[in-house]
Design an enzyme around this catalytic site. Structure first.
Site, PDB file in Angstrom:
ATOM      1  N   ASP A 176       0.822  -1.216   0.000  1.00 55.73           N
ATOM      2  CA  ASP A 176       0.000   0.000   0.000  1.00 55.73           C
ATOM      3  C   ASP A 176       0.855   1.266   0.000  1.00 55.73           C
ATOM      4  O   ASP A 176       0.361   2.355  -0.291  1.00 55.73           O
ATOM      5  CB  ASP A 176      -0.947   0.008   1.207  1.00 55.73           C
ATOM      6  CG  ASP A 176      -0.197  -0.218   2.508  1.00 55.73           C
ATOM      7  OD1 ASP A 176       0.469   0.723   2.966  1.00 55.73           O
ATOM      8  OD2 ASP A 176      -0.250  -1.335   3.051  1.00 55.73           O
ATOM      9  N   GLY A 219       9.119 -12.223  -0.723  1.00 56.25           N
ATOM     10  CA  GLY A 219      10.110 -11.697   0.219  1.00 56.25           C
ATOM     11  C   GLY A 219      11.202 -12.700   0.543  1.00 56.25           C
ATOM     12  O   GLY A 219      12.379 -12.349   0.654  1.00 56.25           O
ATOM     13  N   ASP A 252       6.140  -5.860   6.850  1.00 54.98           N
ATOM     14  CA  ASP A 252       4.833  -5.198   6.875  1.00 54.98           C
ATOM     15  C   ASP A 252       3.818  -6.155   6.269  1.00 54.98           C
ATOM     16  O   ASP A 252       3.366  -5.973   5.150  1.00 54.98           O
ATOM     17  CB  ASP A 252       4.946  -3.891   6.067  1.00 54.98           C
ATOM     18  CG  ASP A 252       3.682  -3.064   6.123  1.00 54.98           C
ATOM     19  OD1 ASP A 252       2.734  -3.458   6.806  1.00 54.98           O
ATOM     20  OD2 ASP A 252       3.660  -2.016   5.453  1.00 54.98           O
ATOM     21  N   THR A 257       0.531  -9.236   6.407  1.00 52.02           N
ATOM     22  CA  THR A 257      -0.800  -9.526   6.916  1.00 52.02           C
ATOM     23  C   THR A 257      -0.693 -10.586   8.024  1.00 52.02           C
ATOM     24  O   THR A 257       0.402 -10.882   8.497  1.00 52.02           O
ATOM     25  CB  THR A 257      -1.719  -9.961   5.745  1.00 52.02           C
ATOM     26  OG1 THR A 257      -3.010 -10.256   6.262  1.00 52.02           O
ATOM     27  CG2 THR A 257      -1.173 -11.168   5.020  1.00 52.02           C
ATOM     28  N   ASP A 258      -1.827 -11.106   8.481  1.00 51.91           N
ATOM     29  CA  ASP A 258      -1.815 -12.140   9.528  1.00 51.91           C
ATOM     30  C   ASP A 258      -1.120 -13.401   8.986  1.00 51.91           C
ATOM     31  O   ASP A 258      -1.031 -13.583   7.771  1.00 51.91           O
ATOM     32  CB  ASP A 258      -3.252 -12.504   9.933  1.00 51.91           C
ATOM     33  CG  ASP A 258      -4.012 -11.327  10.544  1.00 51.91           C
ATOM     34  OD1 ASP A 258      -3.396 -10.280  10.776  1.00 51.91           O
ATOM     35  OD2 ASP A 258      -5.219 -11.471  10.778  1.00 51.91           O
TER      36      ASP A 258
HETATM   37  N1  AG3 Z   1      -0.745  -5.075   7.911  1.00 53.72           N
HETATM   38  C1  AG3 Z   1      -1.903  -5.681   8.469  1.00 53.72           C
HETATM   39  C2  AG3 Z   1      -1.856  -6.144   9.846  1.00 53.72           C
HETATM   40  C3  AG3 Z   1      -2.834  -7.227  10.084  1.00 53.72           C
HETATM   41  C4  AG3 Z   1      -4.247  -6.792  10.265  1.00 53.72           C
HETATM   42  N2  AG3 Z   1      -5.022  -7.908  10.663  1.00 53.72           N
HETATM   43  C5  AG3 Z   1      -6.359  -7.982  10.640  1.00 53.72           C
HETATM   44  N3  AG3 Z   1      -7.082  -7.002  10.241  1.00 53.72           N
HETATM   45  N4  AG3 Z   1      -6.922  -9.102  11.003  1.00 53.72           N
HETATM   46  C6  AG3 Z   1      -1.115  -3.863   7.298  1.00 53.72           C
HETATM   47  C7  AG3 Z   1      -0.279  -3.457   6.168  1.00 53.72           C
HETATM   48  C8  AG3 Z   1      -0.239  -1.973   6.140  1.00 53.72           C
HETATM   49  N5  AG3 Z   1       0.843  -1.476   5.374  1.00 53.72           N
END
Ligand code: AG3
Length: 281
Positions: free
Chosen positions: A86, A140, A157, A159-160
């Site tokens: 993003d 990555g 950075d 996600t889950d």
């Molecule tokens: N990274 C997301 C963190 C996880 C959010 N988890 C959830 N909503 N269950 C965000 C990336 C932003 N650059």
């Protein structure tokens, strides 16, 4: 007609936001990507149904994944972001005048393309116009395997730990990151909610401690993430985020940060007892 989106945070709890329009909905080779407009939080990006960022609270996450490491390391010049398609993390990194190059390695090109197209506020530094930013669409793990002793700071950075991000929580990956860092390098990774994800944290911090001499957790308040109580892992070869922190340098930063400041840097590492217990050795 009213449209609401719910992300379930557990079997029985979720967060629900009123949606005004769908801006993009599609599937990449890796995941489902949705970008919608919401009434309270502005544009919101979801991956596989999980809230990644919203316009209204992304400053908290991006300040906190970037600035604690960049103000602990005395001279970060080469910074790598794994994930982060993003563009929010790169935007914050580029605010540091000492950073020569911010490299972004995102597995999913669709996330970058749609971010640039629909979210210029966050993606302002990943549209190809800044020579201090380099973009790679790549896995990555594959990318850092090819890079040794190159980065001062690496930010994960992600996600889950489901879908394409599973490997980013494992010991093998942390070892590869270690090798890609210079001898005084720092890694920071988003590390889920201490309130809901005790087991994930336990494994993640055990894996980190197997590799890095200094491993600390710090926290931030992020309203749209599960429980609102979120955390980051600070893993370092040499610099301690509290003992080696130069408060005066952070105070004189010369650019605006809406969440981060030199007092919060220290406070963020103070944890409630239950969060400490999640990651106890
Ligand atoms: N990274 C997301 C963190 C996880 C959010 N988890 C959830 N909503 N269950 C965000 C990336 C932003 N650059």
């Amino acid at each position: 007609m009213e449209l609401w989106y719910t992300e379930k945070h557990s079997e029985n709890v979720g967060i629900t936001l009123k949606v005004t329009e769908t801006l993009f909905s599609g599937k990449s080779e890796f995941q489902q990507l949705d970008i919608v407009n919401t009434l309270e939080y502005g544009k919101m990006m979801l991956l596989d149904g999980l809230v990644m960022v919203t316009e209204r609270d992304e400053f908290i996450y991006h300040d906190m994944i970037v600035h604690p490491a960049l103000f602990t390391h005395p001279n970060p010049g080469q910074v790598l972001v794994i994930g982060g398609g993003d563009g929010g993390s790169v935007r914050e990194i580029i605010k540091h005048p000492g950073v020569e190059l911010a490299t972004l390695c995102e597995i999913d090109g669709l996330v970058i393309d749609k971010s640039v197209e629909l979210r210029p506020g966050m993606a302002c530094e990943i549209d190809g116009s800044n020579p201090r930013v380099k973009l790679h669409v790549d896995d990555g793990l594959a990318y850092i395997r090819e890079h040794q002793n190159e980065f001062d700071v690496i930010l994960v950075d992600s996600t889950d730990p489901i879908g394409p991000a599973v490997g980013l929580f494992e010991e093998d990956f942390y070892r590869l990151v270690y090798s890609a860092l210079k001898e005084d390098g720092i890694m920071v990774a988003q590390s889920e909610s201490p309130f809901y994800h005790a087991e994930i944290q336990q494994n993640m911090y055990r894996n980190l401690r197997a590799v890095y001499p200094i491993v600390e957790m710090y926290q931030a308040f992020i309203p749209t993430y599960p429980s609102g109580f979120w955390s980051f892992a600070f893993a370092s070869k040499k610099y301690h985020p509290v003992k080696d922190f130069d408060r005066r340098r952070a105070a004189k930063r010369g650019f605006y940060t809406k969440y981060y400041n030199e007092d919060l840097h220290l406070g963020a590492f103070m944890l409630p007892t239950f969060a400490r217990e999640n990651i106890a050795e």
